[in-house]
Design a protein around this motif. Structure first.
Motif, short mmCIF file in Angstrom:
data_model
loop_
_atom_site.label_atom_id
_atom_site.label_comp_id
_atom_site.label_asym_id
_atom_site.label_seq_id
_atom_site.Cartn_x
_atom_site.Cartn_y
_atom_site.Cartn_z
N THR A 32 -18.21 -21.57 -9.89
CA THR A 32 -17.17 -21.25 -10.86
C THR A 32 -17.72 -20.40 -11.99
O THR A 32 -17.10 -19.41 -12.41
CB THR A 32 -16.54 -22.54 -11.41
N ALA A 33 -18.88 -20.78 -12.50
CA ALA A 33 -19.50 -20.02 -13.59
C ALA A 33 -19.84 -18.61 -13.14
O ALA A 33 -19.70 -17.64 -13.91
CB ALA A 33 -20.74 -20.74 -14.09
N ALA A 34 -20.30 -18.46 -11.91
CA ALA A 34 -20.63 -17.13 -11.40
C ALA A 34 -19.39 -16.25 -11.28
O ALA A 34 -19.43 -15.05 -11.54
CB ALA A 34 -21.33 -17.25 -10.05
N ASP A 35 -18.26 -16.85 -10.89
CA ASP A 35 -17.03 -16.08 -10.70
C ASP A 35 -16.31 -15.75 -12.00
O ASP A 35 -15.70 -14.69 -12.13
CB ASP A 35 -16.07 -16.86 -9.79
N PHE A 36 -16.38 -16.68 -12.98
CA PHE A 36 -15.57 -16.53 -14.19
C PHE A 36 -16.37 -16.31 -15.46
O PHE A 36 -15.81 -15.96 -16.49
CB PHE A 36 -14.69 -17.78 -14.37
N GLY A 37 -17.67 -16.57 -15.41
CA GLY A 37 -18.48 -16.46 -16.61
C GLY A 37 -18.65 -17.75 -17.36
O GLY A 37 -19.49 -17.85 -18.26
N CYS A 38 -17.88 -18.77 -17.03
CA CYS A 38 -18.04 -20.10 -17.61
C CYS A 38 -17.37 -21.11 -16.69
O CYS A 38 -16.66 -20.73 -15.75
CB CYS A 38 -17.47 -20.18 -19.03
N CYS A 39 -17.60 -22.39 -16.96
CA CYS A 39 -16.98 -23.45 -16.17
C CYS A 39 -16.72 -24.66 -17.06
O CYS A 39 -17.56 -25.03 -17.89
CB CYS A 39 -17.87 -23.86 -15.00
N LEU A 40 -15.57 -25.27 -16.89
CA LEU A 40 -15.23 -26.52 -17.56
C LEU A 40 -15.09 -27.61 -16.50
O LEU A 40 -14.28 -27.48 -15.58
CB LEU A 40 -13.93 -26.39 -18.34
N VAL A 41 -15.88 -28.66 -16.62
CA VAL A 41 -15.73 -29.85 -15.77
C VAL A 41 -14.83 -30.84 -16.51
O VAL A 41 -15.14 -31.23 -17.64
CB VAL A 41 -17.08 -30.51 -15.46
N VAL A 42 -13.73 -31.22 -15.88
CA VAL A 42 -12.86 -32.26 -16.42
C VAL A 42 -13.15 -33.54 -15.64
O VAL A 42 -12.83 -33.63 -14.45
CB VAL A 42 -11.38 -31.88 -16.32
N ASP A 43 -13.82 -34.48 -16.27
CA ASP A 43 -14.27 -35.71 -15.62
C ASP A 43 -13.23 -36.79 -15.89
O ASP A 43 -13.04 -37.22 -17.03
CB ASP A 43 -15.64 -36.12 -16.16
N CYS A 44 -12.56 -37.24 -14.83
CA CYS A 44 -11.33 -38.03 -14.97
C CYS A 44 -11.57 -39.52 -14.70
O CYS A 44 -12.14 -39.88 -13.66
CB CYS A 44 -10.27 -37.50 -14.02
N HIS A 45 -11.10 -40.36 -15.62
CA HIS A 45 -11.33 -41.79 -15.55
C HIS A 45 -10.09 -42.55 -16.02
O HIS A 45 -9.15 -41.97 -16.56
CB HIS A 45 -12.50 -42.19 -16.46
N SER A 46 -10.14 -43.87 -15.85
CA SER A 46 -9.15 -44.75 -16.48
C SER A 46 -9.88 -45.90 -17.15
O SER A 46 -11.04 -46.18 -16.84
CB SER A 46 -8.14 -45.28 -15.46
N MET A 47 -9.19 -46.57 -18.06
CA MET A 47 -9.81 -47.65 -18.83
C MET A 47 -8.89 -48.86 -18.86
O MET A 47 -7.67 -48.73 -18.95
CB MET A 47 -10.11 -47.19 -20.26
N PRO A 48 -9.46 -50.07 -18.77
CA PRO A 48 -8.64 -51.27 -18.91
C PRO A 48 -7.98 -51.30 -20.28
O PRO A 48 -8.59 -50.93 -21.28
CB PRO A 48 -9.66 -52.41 -18.76
N SER A 49 -6.75 -51.74 -20.33
CA SER A 49 -6.00 -51.70 -21.59
C SER A 49 -6.61 -52.60 -22.64
O SER A 49 -6.48 -52.32 -23.83
CB SER A 49 -4.54 -52.10 -21.34
N GLY A 50 -7.29 -53.65 -22.26
CA GLY A 50 -7.79 -54.60 -23.23
C GLY A 50 -9.14 -54.28 -23.82
O GLY A 50 -9.63 -55.02 -24.68
N THR A 51 -9.76 -53.18 -23.41
CA THR A 51 -11.13 -52.93 -23.86
C THR A 51 -11.26 -51.80 -24.87
O THR A 51 -12.35 -51.54 -25.34
CB THR A 51 -12.04 -52.59 -22.66
N GLN A 52 -10.17 -51.13 -25.20
CA GLN A 52 -10.30 -49.96 -26.07
C GLN A 52 -9.54 -50.09 -27.38
O GLN A 52 -9.25 -49.11 -28.03
CB GLN A 52 -9.89 -48.70 -25.32
#
Length: 293
Positions: free
Chosen positions: A163-183
């Motif tokens: 991606t960086a080679a094709d566009f000049g930069c890259c953004l990784v979106v690292d996707c998660h979820s969290m238990p409702s009671g811990t945050q």
């Protein structure tokens, strides 16, 4: 997979890489913890019931962000569960107390995550219960790391570099979820979504601000870096000075699923649509950054 039962498998592909017909965005979506294919020998070695064993899953997160390839961004998802192997760690974060034999010197046995029981091979699930009824052999850990951890990061690294080679930069979106009671924090409204950029070290501030604005405009309560600032993936792949950015997105499970029985809530489809819009917006910002470099 809905419900409290497990998808117990003998063999299955460890990774799900979905590429767009043509990559249009300088962005890679990763879902390291949504895997729900439980190896039969792992289930047999666990002392936990199926529902408790699933507590570490970021259930359905790969589905929530599934629109990424249609929008022009590749998506990589682990199919194995986090309780079996956690790729959002260093390769060798292991707890010596879990093993019957002595661990090699290169093992990181003193990280904060290991002390919490949440190393590359976890001792406990996210809710704190011990996973195993007995001790493991190091050979088991090495096999999981060689067959699952390294292929995941090899694939992710390749996507980033392409991606960086094709566009000049890259953004990784690292996707998660969290238990409702811990945050929840005293005196603060519980967040629907937490954005983590390692306190400014992992991505350009324009990216974080664009995500925050997009989400708040759609009614989500957004927190920054609290209580999740980003894990190994965010810190490892986020190198803004070199055109590599990484943003961790944590979604409160209560807004899309029943945490007691692992079933989708009626708002699931709407959330998926909103996250598709987030990917599109982040892609626009990443393109602007690439053009300004």
């Amino acid at each position: 997979m809905d419900g409290s039962t497990l998808s117990v498998i003998e063999t299955a592909p460890p990774l799900d890489l979905r590429r767009p017909a043509a990559q249009l965005l300088p962005l890679v979506v990763a879902s390291p913890h949504s895997g729900s294919n439980y190896p039969v020998e792992f289930v047999a070695a666990s002392r936990l019931d199926p529902l408790t064993l699933r507590r570490s899953e970021d259930a359905f997160v790969d589905e929530i962000f599934a629109a990424a390839p249609k929008l022009g961004a590749p998506m990589l998802a682990a199919r194995f569960p986090r309780a079996y192997l956690d790729v959002n760690r260093e390769a060798w974060e292991l707890d010596p107390a879990m093993f019957a034999d002595t661990l090699p010197d290169y093992v990181n046995a003193r990280s904060p995550r290991v002390r919490m029981g949440l190393g590359t091979i976890a001792r406990v699930v996210a809710s704190g219960e011990e996973i195993y009824g007995g001790k493991l052999c190091f050979a088991e850990a090495r096999e999981r790391i060689e067959q699952l951890y390294h292929p995941y990061h090899t694939a992710l690294s390749r996507l980033v570099e392409e991606t960086a080679a094709d566009f000049g930069c890259c953004l990784v979106v690292d996707c998660h979820s969290m238990p409702s009671g811990t945050q929840c924090h005293a005196g603060r409204e519980a967040a629907d979504i937490v954005l983590g950029d390692c306190h400014g070290a992992a991505c350009a501030p324009q990216i974080v601000e664009a995500a925050r604005r997009y989400l708040t405009a759609r009614g989500f309560v957004v927190a920054l870096n609290a209580p999740y600032a980003g894990g190994f993936t965010t810190g490892h792949y986020g190198r803004p000075r070199h055109g590599r950015h990484a943003l961790q997105v944590e979604i409160n499970r209560a807004i899309y699923m029943d945490e007691r029985n692992y079933r989708r809530r009626p708002g699931f489809a709407r959330l998926s649509e909103e996250m598709a819009g987030l990917i599109a917006r982040l892609g626009e910002i990443a393109q602007d950054l690439a053009q300004s470099c």
